[in-house]
Design an enzyme around this catalytic site. Structure first.
Site, PDB file in Angstrom:
ATOM      1  N   TYR A 182      63.374  60.236  51.815  1.00 57.75           N
ATOM      2  CA  TYR A 182      64.557  60.295  51.256  1.00 57.75           C
ATOM      3  C   TYR A 182      64.907  58.972  50.932  1.00 57.75           C
ATOM      4  O   TYR A 182      65.671  58.377  49.935  1.00 57.75           O
ATOM      5  CB  TYR A 182      65.821  61.240  51.834  1.00 57.75           C
ATOM      6  CG  TYR A 182      65.669  62.629  51.645  1.00 57.75           C
ATOM      7  CD1 TYR A 182      64.269  63.342  51.781  1.00 57.75           C
ATOM      8  CD2 TYR A 182      66.614  63.472  50.607  1.00 57.75           C
ATOM      9  CE1 TYR A 182      64.290  64.638  51.662  1.00 57.75           C
ATOM     10  CE2 TYR A 182      66.668  64.669  50.485  1.00 57.75           C
ATOM     11  CZ  TYR A 182      65.565  65.449  50.959  1.00 57.75           C
ATOM     12  OH  TYR A 182      65.436  66.772  50.688  1.00 57.75           O
ATOM     13  N   LYS A 207      54.200  66.508  62.119  1.00 57.89           N
ATOM     14  CA  LYS A 207      53.015  66.678  61.337  1.00 57.89           C
ATOM     15  C   LYS A 207      52.203  65.468  62.147  1.00 57.89           C
ATOM     16  O   LYS A 207      51.463  64.753  61.280  1.00 57.89           O
ATOM     17  CB  LYS A 207      53.055  66.557  59.907  1.00 57.89           C
ATOM     18  CG  LYS A 207      51.702  66.901  59.242  1.00 57.89           C
ATOM     19  CD  LYS A 207      51.482  68.370  59.382  1.00 57.89           C
ATOM     20  CE  LYS A 207      49.904  68.807  58.639  1.00 57.89           C
ATOM     21  NZ  LYS A 207      49.576  70.172  59.058  1.00 57.89           N
ATOM     22  N   ASP A 267      66.257  75.737  54.475  1.00 61.42           N
ATOM     23  CA  ASP A 267      66.268  76.773  53.602  1.00 61.42           C
ATOM     24  C   ASP A 267      65.368  77.973  53.865  1.00 61.42           C
ATOM     25  O   ASP A 267      66.080  79.361  53.686  1.00 61.42           O
ATOM     26  CB  ASP A 267      65.589  76.262  52.306  1.00 61.42           C
ATOM     27  CG  ASP A 267      66.633  75.559  51.373  1.00 61.42           C
ATOM     28  OD1 ASP A 267      67.470  74.987  51.660  1.00 61.42           O
ATOM     29  OD2 ASP A 267      66.494  75.699  50.005  1.00 61.42           O
ATOM     30  N   ASP A 296      53.820  73.133  59.911  1.00 57.09           N
ATOM     31  CA  ASP A 296      53.227  74.378  59.159  1.00 57.09           C
ATOM     32  C   ASP A 296      53.401  75.356  60.115  1.00 57.09           C
ATOM     33  O   ASP A 296      53.652  76.492  59.615  1.00 57.09           O
ATOM     34  CB  ASP A 296      51.930  74.020  58.749  1.00 57.09           C
ATOM     35  CG  ASP A 296      51.056  73.123  59.625  1.00 57.09           C
ATOM     36  OD1 ASP A 296      51.375  72.742  60.677  1.00 57.09           O
ATOM     37  OD2 ASP A 296      49.795  73.154  59.185  1.00 57.09           O
ATOM     38  N   ASP A 354      64.791  69.703  55.345  1.00 55.89           N
ATOM     39  CA  ASP A 354      65.310  70.402  54.279  1.00 55.89           C
ATOM     40  C   ASP A 354      64.626  71.379  53.952  1.00 55.89           C
ATOM     41  O   ASP A 354      65.454  72.568  53.436  1.00 55.89           O
ATOM     42  CB  ASP A 354      64.896  69.207  53.024  1.00 55.89           C
ATOM     43  CG  ASP A 354      65.630  69.600  51.722  1.00 55.89           C
ATOM     44  OD1 ASP A 354      66.713  70.186  51.633  1.00 55.89           O
ATOM     45  OD2 ASP A 354      64.873  69.437  50.765  1.00 55.89           O
TER      46      ASP A 354
HETATM   47  C1  IPM Z   1      70.404  69.761  50.899  1.00 54.75           C
HETATM   48  C2  IPM Z   1      70.155  69.498  49.551  1.00 54.75           C
HETATM   49  C3  IPM Z   1      69.923  68.157  49.309  1.00 54.75           C
HETATM   50  C4  IPM Z   1      68.910  67.664  50.145  1.00 54.75           C
HETATM   51  C5  IPM Z   1      69.698  67.898  47.666  1.00 54.75           C
HETATM   52  C6  IPM Z   1      70.683  68.280  46.872  1.00 54.75           C
HETATM   53  C7  IPM Z   1      69.535  66.172  47.634  1.00 54.75           C
HETATM   54  O1  IPM Z   1      68.956  70.151  49.112  1.00 54.75           O
HETATM   55  O2  IPM Z   1      71.677  69.161  51.439  1.00 54.75           O
HETATM   56  O3  IPM Z   1      69.658  70.422  51.526  1.00 54.75           O
HETATM   57  O4  IPM Z   1      67.674  67.560  49.786  1.00 54.75           O
HETATM   58  O5  IPM Z   1      69.317  66.864  51.204  1.00 54.75           O
HETATM   59 MN    MN Z   2      67.953  71.442  50.879  1.00 58.01          MN
END
Ligand code: IPM
Ligand code: MN
Length: 357
Positions: free
Chosen positions: A142, A192, A252, A224, A248
């Site tokens: 990032y 990894k 999710d 993984d 990240d």
């Molecule tokens: C999160 C989001 C952000 C990230 C994006 C919007 C830049 O997905 O906070 O997880 O990848 O950090």
């Molecule tokens: Mn995210």
């Protein structure tokens, strides 16, 4: 107590969910005798529209002089074609960097009332799911050097570098071990290391930090395999610590097994008590301004703010209890709706939760 909070509503559903979070916070203030003073500042797409940049200097200044920052979400199709450094997301990365918020705490817990919204089989979730992802937030791909070049033959090449220094790994690992001490005493460090140099350094540093925490159960795990284990047996995890991009993606995934991305709050912390609190979900432009969004992740983010930045544990507990009660009573926004439950709007959900404080 009086606390100054910088408020970044952002784009899409950001403003509606932040309004509900403030509603709940104000109720906490009333009940517990605190005053929360808000200063609204711009970031993301709305900042691009109004000022030409995703993160105006004034926003950074206000955040730096506040006790904490509450954020909704940024981004939307309107700004998707802008160059990377001018996109709304650049504002988010910019504020994380400017406030030096290197530790992103993302708890994922299966609330029994929401078991119906969990996509995993009951035989998998019967052992529960209560984990925290500690994501490094201001390093890795990032924030690494990036470039897009075209050579003389017309071949276009893009490059993002994933770079980590030992001190960056050490400080995030310490956050994870400290967190594990207050929880079930277990850390999985996700990397990894079979492929990446940055992961091999990660593992080396994590092992050094581990020596200071002899009572913590520690495991190295490949990213993984972690993705697979999260859906195979999520109960095995307590604290997961990992670099920015892996964190990240895994967060999710972890959120979905709790029922909805709309349920998970996060805290981004640095060395001091100033933190930035935001749901982990995005701006959901498809349902924006329809009063349909789930404000619970934003409301739970406020609970994290009270706990981590203001040392107001009982106040945070009150919010989490109110959320549990409202869910137990069967109220649901669309994303977590299941049979026999009562569908409510974003603002009704905020009213219901504020009403139980
Ligand atoms: C999160 C989001 C952000 C990230 C994006 C919007 C830049 O997905 O906070 O997880 O990848 O950090
Ligand atoms: Mn995210």
């Amino acid at each position: 107590m009086e606390k100054k909070i910088a408020v970044i509503k952002g784009d899409g559903i950001g403003p509606e969910i932040v309004n509900e979070a403030q509603k709940v916070l104000d109720k906490v203030g009333e009940k517990f005798g605190h005053s929360f003073i808000y200063t609204e500042v711009l970031m993301g797409g709305i900042a691009i529209d109004k000022t030409g940049v995703p993160l105006p200097q004034e926003t950074i200044d206000v955040c730096l002089s506040s006790d904490s920052v509450l954020l909704g979400a940024v981004g939307g199709p309107k700004w998707d074609t802008l160059p990377g450094n001018l996109r709304p997301e650049a504002g988010l990365l910019g504020i994380r960097g400017a406030l030096k918020l290197f530790a992103n705490i993302r708890p994922a817990k299966l609330i029994p009332a929401l078991a119906g919204a969990c996509p995993l089989k009951e035989e998998i979730t019967k052992n529960g799911l209560d984990l925290v992802i500690v994501r490094e937030l201001i390093g890795g791909a990032y924030f690494g050097k990036r470039s897009t070049t075209v050579d003389e033959k017309g071949v276009k090449t893009a490059c993002d570098s994933m770079e980590y220094s030992d001190f960056e790994i050490e400080r995030i690992c310490r956050v994870a071990f400290e967190m594990a001490k207050k929880r079930r005493g277990k850390v999985h460090s996700v990397d990894k290391a079979n492929v990446l140099d940055s992961s091999r350094l990660w593992r080396e540093v994590a092992h050094k930090v581990k020596e200071d925490y002899p009572d913590i159960e520690y495991y190295d795990i490949l990213v993984d395999n972690t993705a697979m284990q999260l859906v195979r047996n999520p109960a095995q995890f307590d604290v997961l610590v990992t670099e920015n991009l892996f964190g990240d993606i895994l967060s999710d995934e972890a959120s979905m097994i709790t029922g909805s991305l709309g349920m998970i709050p996060s805290a981004s912390l640095g060395e001091g008590s100033l933190g930035l609190y935001e749901p982990i979900h995005g701006s959901a432009p498809d349902i924006a301004e329809q009063n349909k969004a789930n404000p619970i992740a934003a409301i739970l983010s406020v609970a994290m703010m009270l706990r981590y930045s203001f040392d107001m544990g009982s106040e945070a507990d009150a919010i989490e209890k109110a959320v549990d009660e409202v869910l137990n009573d069967g109220y649901r926004t669309g994303d977590i709706m299941s049979e026999g439950c009562i569908l409510v709007s974003c603002s009704e959900m905020g009213d219901l939760i504020a009403g139980r404080i």
